[in-house]
Design a protein around this motif. Structure first.
Motif, PDB file in Angstrom:
ATOM      1  N   THR A  90      35.601 -31.223 -19.107  1.00  0.00           N
ATOM      2  CA  THR A  90      34.381 -31.232 -20.027  1.00  0.00           C
ATOM      3  C   THR A  90      33.029 -31.901 -19.293  1.00  0.00           C
ATOM      4  O   THR A  90      32.058 -31.124 -19.707  1.00  0.00           O
ATOM      5  N   LEU A  91      33.349 -32.782 -18.543  1.00  0.00           N
ATOM      6  CA  LEU A  91      32.069 -33.378 -17.815  1.00  0.00           C
ATOM      7  C   LEU A  91      31.361 -32.369 -16.830  1.00  0.00           C
ATOM      8  O   LEU A  91      30.253 -32.073 -16.809  1.00  0.00           O
ATOM      9  N   VAL A  98      29.495 -29.915 -18.992  1.00  0.00           N
ATOM     10  CA  VAL A  98      28.261 -30.548 -19.441  1.00  0.00           C
ATOM     11  C   VAL A  98      27.286 -30.379 -18.191  1.00  0.00           C
ATOM     12  O   VAL A  98      26.260 -30.207 -18.181  1.00  0.00           O
ATOM     13  N   GLY A 102      26.712 -34.711 -23.311  1.00  0.00           N
ATOM     14  CA  GLY A 102      28.098 -35.036 -22.744  1.00  0.00           C
ATOM     15  C   GLY A 102      28.854 -35.875 -23.820  1.00  0.00           C
ATOM     16  O   GLY A 102      30.103 -35.826 -24.007  1.00  0.00           O
ATOM     17  N   LEU A 139      27.178 -42.671 -21.360  1.00  0.00           N
ATOM     18  CA  LEU A 139      28.272 -41.670 -21.127  1.00  0.00           C
ATOM     19  C   LEU A 139      29.377 -42.151 -20.127  1.00  0.00           C
ATOM     20  O   LEU A 139      30.493 -41.499 -20.498  1.00  0.00           O
ATOM     21  N   ALA A 160      30.900 -26.825 -24.066  1.00  0.00           N
ATOM     22  CA  ALA A 160      31.272 -27.525 -23.111  1.00  0.00           C
ATOM     23  C   ALA A 160      32.979 -27.943 -23.253  1.00  0.00           C
ATOM     24  O   ALA A 160      33.503 -27.949 -22.287  1.00  0.00           O
ATOM     25  N   ALA A 201      33.086 -41.599 -21.344  1.00  0.00           N
ATOM     26  CA  ALA A 201      34.135 -40.802 -20.895  1.00  0.00           C
ATOM     27  C   ALA A 201      35.395 -41.519 -20.429  1.00  0.00           C
ATOM     28  O   ALA A 201      36.439 -40.919 -20.483  1.00  0.00           O
ATOM     29  N   ALA A 240      21.500 -34.432 -20.455  1.00  0.00           N
ATOM     30  CA  ALA A 240      22.746 -33.871 -20.350  1.00  0.00           C
ATOM     31  C   ALA A 240      23.779 -35.232 -21.135  1.00  0.00           C
ATOM     32  O   ALA A 240      24.795 -34.739 -21.582  1.00  0.00           O
ATOM     33  N   THR A 241      23.186 -36.397 -21.137  1.00  0.00           N
ATOM     34  CA  THR A 241      23.812 -37.726 -21.774  1.00  0.00           C
ATOM     35  C   THR A 241      24.180 -37.227 -23.008  1.00  0.00           C
ATOM     36  O   THR A 241      25.320 -37.657 -23.748  1.00  0.00           O
TER      37      THR A 241
END
Length: 300
Positions: A248-249, A252, A63, A148, A230, A152, A59-60
């Protein structure tokens, strides 16, 4: 008398907490919980620490792309070349590293340079060529997760607490009003697409590190759909002017857990892409409903 006041205070705090999370994020948290429980029941190892690490690692990259895609969407644009940019950066970093033998730093620098060049070129074509963004962009686990998180947090602070962030929302919300307010729209758009090029390069470097080889476009395909999905699921309005990094996170995480669960259950990649596409359509439909806009072809 103290009891009711205490209960009222706790209720107020709960209400405030829910309001702070927002309906969109609460829905995502609920969906994420359902996915975790469902696949946890179907597979005993799904909720294991090792599998959660696999999900986080995968997912990194999504993301990182989703975060900068959110910024692009907020200001009214869209970049569907991010998957290709990741592939290019991955191959460039691997080629420079293997052919020069000068160490990983030069490979990473070359990939970052390519990312800046491609992102800036996209921005220049869109701004000065007046080309639609969609058309223009068509042509180590702990370390990865920390990258990430840093990206973020930095982008969240930029959007929420700076004039740059406020101007980006203004551009996406009403570009005419933003121009009349003296905001340099062209400058902002070029900068945003350059940013997505840089982060795509970082994602490409991480992809090379993760797989141990340069991954061409075929090795990074589908990332643009995941990033856009996402961003939309997280509450970024595809028409611009709305969105945030927190949502968004969460999106994700939901996509990562769903993809991993489907893979563990042996679901074909084709159907996984169909599921992602369905989520994107659902997010857009929900956005239309929330905005109160009339559906095309339907009576008032």
């Amino acid at each position: 008398m103290k009891g009711p006041r205490g209960g009222g205070g706790r209720a107020s705090r709960r209400t405030g907490l829910l309001a702070g999370l927002g309906g969109q994020n609460i829905s995502l948290i609920g969906a994420l919980a359902v996915v975790l429980v469902l696949f946890g029941v179907l597979d005993d190892n799904y909720l294991s620490l090792s599998n959660m690490q696999v999900i986080a690692e995968a997912a990194t990259i999504t993301g990182l792309l989703a975060i900068v895609q959110t910024v692009v969407v907020i200001c009214g644009g869209l970049d569907i070349s991010v998957g290709s940019q990741v592939g290019v950066a991955s191959v460039v970093s691997a080629m420079v590293f293997t052919t020069t033998g000068s160490g990983a730093f030069l490979g990473m620098a070359a990939a970052a340079g390519v990312g800046i060049l491609v992102g800036a070129l996209n921005g220049l074509v869109i701004v000065h060529g007046r080309v639609n963004p969609t058309i223009a962009t068509l042509a180590g686990l702990p370390v990865m997760v920390w990258i990430l998180i840093v990206v973020a947090v930095a982008v969240h602070l930029l959007l929420k607490y700076t004039d740059i962030g406020r101007n980006l929302y203004a551009i996406g919300g009403n570009d005419t009003a933003a121009r009349l307010a003296g905001i340099g729209i062209n400058k902002y758009l070029i900068a945003v697409y350059t940013l997505i090029g840089v982060v795509a390069a970082v994602a490409g470097i991480l992809l090379t590190a993760r797989t141990g080889s340069g991954q061409p476009v075929s090795g990074s395909e589908g990332l643009e759909l995941k990033a856009i999905t996402a961003a939309a699921l997280g509450g970024a309005a595809l028409k611009g002017g709305k969105g945030g990094i927190g949502g968004t996170l969460l999106a994700v995480a939901l996509l990562g857990c769903l993809e991993n669960g489907l893979t563990v259950q042996g679901i074909n990649t084709f159907w996984q892409n169909v599921a992602q596409g369905a989520l994107l359509v659902t997010a857009v439909v929900l956005q239309q409903r929330r905005s109160g806009e009339r559906a095309v072809g339907l009576p008032h």
